[in-house]
Design an enzyme around this catalytic site. Sequence first.
Site, mmCIF file in Angstrom:
data_model
loop_
_atom_site.group_PDB
_atom_site.id
_atom_site.type_symbol
_atom_site.label_atom_id
_atom_site.label_comp_id
_atom_site.label_asym_id
_atom_site.label_seq_id
_atom_site.Cartn_x
_atom_site.Cartn_y
_atom_site.Cartn_z
ATOM 1 N N ARG A 58 0.818 -1.217 0.000
ATOM 2 C CA ARG A 58 0.000 0.000 0.000
ATOM 3 C C ARG A 58 0.851 1.266 0.000
ATOM 4 N NH1 ARG A 58 -2.563 -3.795 2.827
ATOM 5 N NH2 ARG A 58 -1.677 -3.076 4.784
ATOM 6 N N GLU A 95 6.112 -10.857 15.240
ATOM 7 C CA GLU A 95 5.655 -11.462 16.501
ATOM 8 C C GLU A 95 6.191 -12.900 16.620
ATOM 9 O OE1 GLU A 95 1.467 -11.121 16.789
ATOM 10 O OE2 GLU A 95 1.410 -11.880 18.854
HETATM 11 P P1 AMP Z 1 4.732 -2.458 11.345
HETATM 12 O O1 AMP Z 1 6.011 -2.995 10.807
HETATM 13 O O2 AMP Z 1 4.240 -3.214 12.559
HETATM 14 O O3 AMP Z 1 4.780 -0.971 11.577
HETATM 15 O O4 AMP Z 1 3.600 -2.750 10.274
HETATM 16 C C1 AMP Z 1 3.421 -1.885 9.226
HETATM 17 C C2 AMP Z 1 2.945 -2.582 7.967
HETATM 18 O O5 AMP Z 1 1.886 -3.514 8.235
HETATM 19 C C3 AMP Z 1 2.386 -1.569 7.005
HETATM 20 O O6 AMP Z 1 2.825 -1.880 5.684
HETATM 21 C C4 AMP Z 1 0.887 -1.663 7.159
HETATM 22 O O7 AMP Z 1 0.255 -1.508 5.912
HETATM 23 C C5 AMP Z 1 0.638 -3.033 7.744
HETATM 24 N N1 AMP Z 1 -0.271 -3.010 8.922
HETATM 25 C C6 AMP Z 1 0.065 -3.260 10.213
HETATM 26 N N2 AMP Z 1 -0.978 -3.181 11.026
HETATM 27 C C7 AMP Z 1 -2.043 -2.850 10.254
HETATM 28 C C8 AMP Z 1 -3.432 -2.574 10.488
HETATM 29 N N3 AMP Z 1 -3.964 -2.650 11.736
HETATM 30 N N4 AMP Z 1 -4.218 -2.232 9.448
HETATM 31 C C9 AMP Z 1 -3.700 -2.138 8.203
HETATM 32 N N5 AMP Z 1 -2.411 -2.386 7.896
HETATM 33 C C10 AMP Z 1 -1.583 -2.734 8.906
#
Ligand code: AMP
Length: 171
Positions: A58, A95
Amino acid sequence: MNLSSFIRDVPDFPKKGIVFKDITPLLQSPEAFLHAVRLMAGPFRDKGVSKVAGIESRGFIFGTALAQAFGAGFVPVRKKGKLPYKTLSESYALEYGTDAVEVHEDAVEQGERVLLVDDLLATGGTAAASVALLRRLGAEIAGATFLIELAFLQGRERIPDVPFHTVLRYD
Ligand code: AMP
């Protein structure tokens, strides 16, 4: 315009306990999409950005729009094994287990000012790995911009030395 009304919460996707922030209603509205891109770009105008790096998948949607707005090139930061040419890879903890992001080794020139883009910042693991990867290529990170920040996960603390911007914040 209230952009948060264009974000749909989808509970228990992709797994139980996660509330997925679905941006497709926003993308369907030309006005909301344009407004979102303008707000994401805001603080980084006149910051000498010559490449925009978007995180799969995205981040590609917003990243390409921002690249066009800035007159900058676009660099896809992809999940492991997707890029065809020689790559640099950076792994990060999930995780359970690890994942990795990759870029082409010639994606950025030494000293180039790069803006990192994704739709959403959660734990910050993906963004931190992407920043590390782009810096290994010699990029100067002009900033990181997201449409949505899940602030309760404190992801921005993972990229403390990067000028940071989000449009919508969920506490
Ligand atoms: P992080 O590495 O945990 O910051 O996860 C970020 C990535 O996971 C991004 O590319 C987001 O598009 C996706 N992502 C994580 N959590 C969500 C959520 N609750 N809703 C939509 N996309 C998420």
